[in-house]
Design a protein around this motif. Structure first.
Motif, mmCIF file in Angstrom:
data_model
loop_
_atom_site.group_PDB
_atom_site.id
_atom_site.type_symbol
_atom_site.label_atom_id
_atom_site.label_comp_id
_atom_site.label_asym_id
_atom_site.label_seq_id
_atom_site.Cartn_x
_atom_site.Cartn_y
_atom_site.Cartn_z
ATOM 1 N N GLN A 1 4.038 72.659 -10.275
ATOM 2 C CA GLN A 1 3.061 71.766 -10.900
ATOM 3 C C GLN A 1 1.779 72.491 -11.318
ATOM 4 O O GLN A 1 0.850 71.871 -11.816
ATOM 5 N N ILE A 2 1.735 73.812 -11.096
ATOM 6 C CA ILE A 2 0.541 74.600 -11.433
ATOM 7 C C ILE A 2 0.835 75.398 -12.696
ATOM 8 O O ILE A 2 1.672 76.306 -12.684
ATOM 9 N N SER A 3 0.172 75.068 -13.787
ATOM 10 C CA SER A 3 0.491 75.673 -15.083
ATOM 11 C C SER A 3 0.376 77.192 -15.068
ATOM 12 O O SER A 3 1.155 77.898 -15.726
ATOM 13 N N GLY B 1 -1.054 70.545 -7.779
ATOM 14 C CA GLY B 1 -0.669 69.853 -9.000
ATOM 15 C C GLY B 1 -0.771 68.349 -8.856
ATOM 16 O O GLY B 1 -1.567 67.836 -8.069
ATOM 17 N N ASN B 2 0.041 67.641 -9.593
ATOM 18 C CA ASN B 2 0.042 66.184 -9.583
ATOM 19 C C ASN B 2 0.524 65.653 -8.234
ATOM 20 O O ASN B 2 1.632 65.964 -7.791
#
Length: 408
Positions: free
Chosen positions: A30-32, A156-157
């Motif tokens: 979830q971490i770009s 992340g989300n």
């Protein structure tokens, strides 16, 4: 001997890479800035499986689930040419190609109950490690008297983090019910509170649905219908619901994380006023999405292009629809919508047939997979998952298991 030794090396590399892929997907997916890590393991996994298939002289079998998903991907790729924002359409198309290639590879490799069980264990261990991390953050926060409404956001989300842990928790039901391995209760009891601490309302629905449906299917199939058994099952189900309710609304750290959000959802659903802006915003997204869909109902506006439309409306912004139904209808129209959900239909159809003719282990596996797929459909109104790697893996192994058992 050399041939067998070569197979063993490839199998070891594949299994290790598979575990590292799932583990890094849990922590970095979830971490770009860090998603390149699980993506790199995914590419290594795909190449390793292809080598293993070639080494054995095997073939990659295409079933109805994979065919439907392939058609969905093709429609998504074609939508690039008329998308409002071709940049985001290209990025999402690239993701879908990776997801489909991964599905093909896993369907070719994870073609036996034993391999599916190993894959589920990788999920359980990954979910357990992530849960320990979240519980650690919660304990540190409490000791420092710091206030956090939700945990896991640094990865992340929070909703996606919570659902991934919830998925691993549901997988433990196979080992508890099919193999009577009560040791799996330990990771389950760790994952449930950590998933709740992410503050995801969807996790509560996921737990309530799966923790009720899977035992129900198991008791109907394998237990004699006696009054004592029925009362025992009802009592156990009510106990699970009560414990969740008590934890959510009576333990302060859980109430701050998830209790307030569940309470707001109930008030909003009954027409009351809430301060939770996310609920109001999602309703606005849905209304806007239905209007966008009516403009190009057949083919949509281009993959991942809900955001390009929503940013232009009053109060809008650059974001996805937070609703899988709306997102697909707006992006790829009725055609893409149908082919995506056909994958669910075919998977459930095959799993249902498999549960009736298979062994106890295969039947329970089918119940677990079916229950998760149905819960994702229910949660379509609150999340976008057409490109979700966890769900795509679930579809791949479900279709692979069905095909392998059918060939026996």
């Amino acid at each position: 001997m050399r041939r067998k030794y070569g197979h063993d090396i490839f199998s070891t590399v594949i299994e290790l890479t598979m575990f590292l892929y799932i583990l890094t997907l849990y922590f970095f997916g979830q971490i770009s800035e860090l998603v390149v890590i699980p993506n790199s393991f995914a590419l290594i996994l795909i190449v390793s499986i292809l080598f293993e298939v070639l080494l054995k002289g095997g073939t990659i079998r295409i079933n109805k689930v994979l065919t439907s998903f392939a058609l969905f991907v093709i429609i998504s790729l074609l939508s690039f040419f008329y998308a409002l924002d071709q940049t985001v359409a290209f990025v999402k198309s690239r993701t879908l190609i990776l997801v489909f290639t991964l599905m093909l590879s896993l369907a070719a490799y994870v073609a036996s109950l034993e391999r599916v069980k190993r894959l589920m264990n990788y999920y359980i261990w990954s979910g357990f490690f992530l849960s320990i991390y979240i519980l650690r953050s919660a304990v540190i926060s409490l000791l420092n008297n710091s206030y956090f409404s939700r945990f896991g956001g640094e990865l992340g989300n929070e909703n996606a983090i919570g659902i991934s842990i919830g998925l691993a928790a549901v997988f433990t039901f196979y080992f508890i019910y099919a193999e009577r391995k009560l040791a799996y209760i330990l990771p389950l009891t760790v994952m449930i509170p950590s998933a709740l601490l992410t503050g995801s309302r969807k996790v509560v629905i996921l737990f309530l649905f799966n923790f009720t449906l899977i035992p129900s299917l198991y008791y109907i199939r394998f237990q004699k219908i006696k009054l004592r058994s029925v009362l025992k099952f009802i009592g156990l189900s009510l106990l699970i619901v009560f414990l969740l309710y008590y934890a959510i609304f009576n333990i302060p750290v859980f109430y701050q994380s998830i209790g307030k959000r569940v309470q707001a959802l109930f008030v909003f659903s009954t027409g009351g006023y809430v301060k939770d802006y996310s609920l109001v915003e999602r309703r606005y997204m849905m209304d806007s999405g239905l209007r966008f869909f009516s403009e190009k109902p057949l083919v949509g506006h281009g993959i991942d292009n809900f955001r390009a439309l929503f940013i232009s409306v009053p109060g809008g912004k650059d974001t996805y629809a937070h609703n899988n139904f709306i997102e697909l209808l707006v992006d790829v129209g009725i055609l893409g919508f149908i082919f995506f959900y056909l994958t669910h239909f075919f998977a459930l159809q095959h799993l249902s047939a498999l549960s009736k003719r298979g062994s106890k282990s295969v039947a329970v596996m089918s119940y677990v997979m079916s229950s998760i797929i149905i819960s994702y459909v229910i949660l379509s109104i609150a999340q976008v998952y057409y490109y979700d790697k966890h769900f795509s893996i679930l579809l791949a192994i479900s279709s692979s298991l069905c095909s392998s058992e059918k060939r026996k």
